[in-house]
Scaffold this motif. Structure first.
Motif, PDB file in Angstrom:
ATOM      1  N   GLN A 138       0.825  -1.206   0.000  1.00 44.01           N
ATOM      2  CA  GLN A 138       0.000   0.000   0.000  1.00 44.01           C
ATOM      3  C   GLN A 138       0.857   1.253   0.000  1.00 44.01           C
ATOM      4  O   GLN A 138       0.578   2.217  -0.721  1.00 44.01           O
ATOM      5  N   ASP A 170      -3.855  -5.113  -4.271  1.00 46.67           N
ATOM      6  CA  ASP A 170      -4.622  -4.334  -3.298  1.00 46.67           C
ATOM      7  C   ASP A 170      -4.790  -5.178  -2.038  1.00 46.67           C
ATOM      8  O   ASP A 170      -5.622  -6.081  -1.988  1.00 46.67           O
ATOM      9  N   SER A 216     -11.069  -5.758  -1.449  1.00 48.08           N
ATOM     10  CA  SER A 216      -9.684  -5.765  -1.908  1.00 48.08           C
ATOM     11  C   SER A 216      -9.323  -7.155  -2.412  1.00 48.08           C
ATOM     12  O   SER A 216     -10.202  -7.991  -2.667  1.00 48.08           O
ATOM     13  N   ARG A 257      -5.349  -3.896   1.146  1.00 47.58           N
ATOM     14  CA  ARG A 257      -5.770  -2.975   2.212  1.00 47.58           C
ATOM     15  C   ARG A 257      -6.325  -3.746   3.412  1.00 47.58           C
ATOM     16  O   ARG A 257      -7.116  -4.652   3.259  1.00 47.58           O
TER      17      ARG A 257
END
Length: 773
Positions: A547, A718, A744, A720
């Motif tokens: 991230q 992704d 995600s 997250r």
């Protein structure tokens, strides 16, 4: 010495001044990896009514380590009872339990136990954990709390206790009170959370100790509190649905006289009841209190003796009929694939007032469990107790043991929440910190550098370079303290403080740090990583790094502050010169002579001097003209002639006399550089320039939108951990609200937590969960 008759009046006088505030923080989760962003929303209410408050305009929020050292600090703007902010948790932070706390400047006048505080855990996945040896967790500790405060020889007392070790509370144990002859006097066992109580009558000539026996058979000895030869014992019991019974027994120094007692009840220092009774040595007296006279939540009962001094004290709790209004939280599906839209509906009671809520959606596993502290539990109960309250939601459940468990909690979690001498002195001496009702107050202290003495009654200036710059004046008080009430001060930068231009050159104005330097006694257990968590931590570490690498720029976006006034402190200037509109000269003398007609250039002792034209006298002022460079006053205005005019963007001029606070000036001339810096200009040594953080800018929460094929097919991973954070979600006229976000690439269980309140102080909490497969 104050008598009991004086106390109610003094109490009211004190409570009128000692306005109480409460804060609650809803954070997006409670376990973080170093390198994560901690998101939070502040709820701000009046301490007694629990209605949203608007007195203080900012709160101080800190992340504190186990040594009470701040690792992150921020000033968060408060508006209409709420505020929102975030902290980037540096990658260098060591693994451990930290304290997230919040308070206002006004709250610093009272005990730090009144600050909001909760435990968060930060794990550093890139740094080896502390290799210090683990403390022996088998050693039990027992703390004892006589009801009312003291043990008195010959008088029966109820004693609350808490048994725990370095891991937390101990419930599987038993204890015995023994005297010096090893005779067993009484025994006790915890009911829940290591808490319990027992009755005990100490006798003169004996000493006592507590023996704690653990499940493995090990034994530890603990001291019990001191036993006094004289004093008061207070016992509080529930006398039914309408009354509370308070029994007082006394052993007095004077064996003949009758003593007048006063029992008061107050909620956050607002007096709700005061009743008198009389007592003789060895006797008892009973107060019957109508529950209808008390407010819901925690109330403090304090017994005053005949000399008007507090003699015994304890807490009672009246459970609100509905501490938290239920809200429904539901997602449109129970499970989702990767990068799929998720819709969440939030519904409140149809009769509920409009709600201001915060919503967090985060990954849940064995490391990060669902948060337990609801805003209502904190506001009604936890905020008025000392120490750490384990599982506060339990005390609002329907478990049959709740009444007894609540008694144990109240017996063991603190009395004397404020200093009685503040009330009995009937003065304002307890107020050291002003409420920030208009904006952040930058506080300074004026000293004479020759002898380090404080300087009272002196005008001082504070400058905050920027666009627009801030300029403030204030006079030091009798203690040499000076207060600058700033406005629209956002972001990180410098402040420049200095005494009045005509003051002694040896005077210095130093800036005082605004954050509190007092702390509660709360200590959280040492956080230890286990081998079983290795894979989970690796997953979190990868997610944090991905991230920060791929969406780092998005994580550093901040909203522009809404400025109420973009003009300088003097408003619109009488004349303004944008120097790029004119022929650029190479000396400041040429600039001022050629086209700044309000300024005259003179010569004295072969040096150029700065003069401002007085339109009333049709002549030049004799000194005391304020000349500013990027908002910083120049003690010697003539030094402006040495500055490179090609660095100056604009000049503003006010020709008339100008009064600002305790200061007055013979006109103002303000010079602005292109970058608001002082490059190639040497500020005088008497000026104190320090790095200083203003109000925190609001960070934008990054949530990718996979609504297009381009985004959906994007190969950037992704991972997250916090899928969604929204600090300002409001219900409409139908009592409903809806949010939407995307899943995600991280499969697993996710929890939705909603906290909020209405403008009348009604608290709501709700939760739901879903899976990503």
């Amino acid at each position: 010495m104050a008598q009991t008759a004086d106390i109610p009046a003094k109490f009211k006088s004190y409570s009128d001044k000692a306005i109480q505030e409460k804060l609650f923080i809803h954070s997006d989760k409670e376990l973080y990896v170093a390198g994560d962003i901690l998101w939070f929303k502040i709820y701000y209410v009046e301490g007694t009514t629990l209605e949203p408050m608007n007195m203080s305009k900012l709160a101080y929020v800190e992340v504190i380590n186990s040594n009470n050292e701040p690792v992150q600090q921020g000033k968060i703007e408060l508006e209409n009872g709420t505020g929102k902010g975030s902290f980037y948790l540096p990658a260098a932070l060591p693994t451990g339990n930290y304290s997230l706390r919040a308070y206002t400047n006004w709250m610093k006048n009272f005990d730090a136990t009144l600050f909001f505080e909760k435990k968060i855990t930060i794990i550093n996945t890139l740094k080896a954990p502390d290799a210090s040896p683990i403390k022996d967790t088998s050693v039990a500790v027992a703390d004892f709390f006589p009801e009312g405060g003291d043990l008195v020889n010959g008088l029966s007392s109820r004693v609350g206790f808490h048994v725990y070790n370095s891991k937390g509370s101990l419930n599987e144990c038993r204890g015995i009170i023994m005297n010096e002859n090893n005779d067993s006097i009484t025994s006790f066992v915890p009911l829940k959370f290591g808490l319990g109580n027992f009755y005990f009558t100490p006798q003169e000539g004996h000493t006592y100790r507590a023996v704690i026996i653990l499940p493995d058979g090990s034994i530890t000895n603990r001291r019990i509190p001191q036993v006094f030869p004289t004093g008061y014992v207070m016992n509080v019991t529930d006398a039914g649905s309408q009354q509370i019974k308070v029994t007082v027994r006394a052993k007095l120094l004077s064996k003949q006289n009758t003593e007048e007692l006063l029992l008061t009840a107050h909620k956050r220092q607002v007096l709700v009841l005061a009743e008198k009774a009389f007592i003789r040595d060895g006797d008892s007296t009973v107060f019957l209190i109508d529950k209808g006279k008390l407010k819901k939540g925690v109330t403090t009962l304090t017994l005053f003796n005949g000399n008007g001094q507090p003699a015994a004290e304890r807490l009672v709790f009246l459970r609100p009929s509905s501490s938290a209004s239920g809200i429904t939280v539901s997602s449109d599906q129970s499970s989702y694939g990767n990068r799929k839209p998720i819709k969440v509906d939030i519904g409140s009671n149809a009769k509920s007032d409009p709600l201001d809520m915060s919503v967090a959606v985060y990954y849940t596993d064995s490391l990060q469990t669902e948060q337990s502290t609801r805003i209502s539990d904190y506001m009604w109960l936890v905020s008025d107790l000392t120490g750490i309250v384990e599982s506060p939601e339990y005390y609002f459940s329907n478990d049959p043991s709740v009444p007894e468990a609540t008694e144990n909690l109240l017996l063991t979690h603190g009395w004397r929440r404020f200093k009685w001498e503040n009330l009995l002195l009937d003065g304002m001496s307890f107020i050291k910190y002003k409420p920030e009702i208009n904006g952040h107050i930058v506080t300074g202290r004026v000293r004479d550098s020759r002898n380090d003495q404080l300087v009272a009654g002196l005008n001082n200036f504070l400058s905050i370079p920027g666009r627009p710059f801030g300029f403030y004046t204030s006079m030091s008080d009798k203690d040499g303290i000076v207060y600058f009430e700033t406005r629209n001060f956002y972001g990180n930068g410098q402040v420049v403080a200095q005494p009045d231009l005509g003051a002694d050159s040896f005077y210095r104005t130093e800036i005082i740090k605004p954050f509190a330097e007092t702390f509660s006694d709360n200590k959280y257990p040492v956080y230890r990583l286990t081998e079983e968590s290795k894979d989970l931590l690796l997953q979190r570490s990868i997610g944090m790094q991905v991230q920060n690498i791929y969406t780092g720029d998005s994580l550093r976006n901040f909203y522009d502050p809404v400025l109420t006034d973009t003009l300088q402190f003097f408003g619109k200037p009488e004349t303004s010169y944008a120097l790029d509109d004119y022929k650029r000269f190479t000396t400041m003398e040429e600039v001022l002579r050629e086209y700044v007609r309000e300024v005259g250039v003179g010569i004295r002792n072969q040096h150029l001097i700065f003069k401002l034209f007085n339109p009333i006298a049709h002549d030049f002022y004799e000194g005391n003209s304020l000349v500013l460079l990027n908002g910083v006053p120049l003690p010697d205005p003539d030094k402006i002639f040495s500055y490179d005019p090609l660095k100056v963007r604009k000049i503003d001029v006010i020709r008339n006399r100008y009064v600002l606070g305790p200061s007055s000036f013979n006109g103002i001339t303000a010079f602005y550089t292109y970058d608001n810096s002082f490059a190639a200009f040497e500020l005088e040594p008497r000026l104190v320039a320090v790095d200083y953080n203003g109000l925190q800018l609001e960070r934008e929460f990054y949530s990718p939108d996979y609504g297009t094929k381009e985004m959906l097919d994007r190969r950037i991973p992704d991972f997250r951990n916090t899928l969604y954070w929204a600090p300002s979600v409001h219900t409409g006229t139908n009592g409903k609200a809806g949010i939407q976000f995307y899943s995600s690439d991280l499969p697993g269980k996710y929890t939705i937590i909603v906290q909020g309140m209405s403008d009348k102080g009604e608290f709501v909490s709700g939760s739901a969960s879903f899976e990503v497969k």
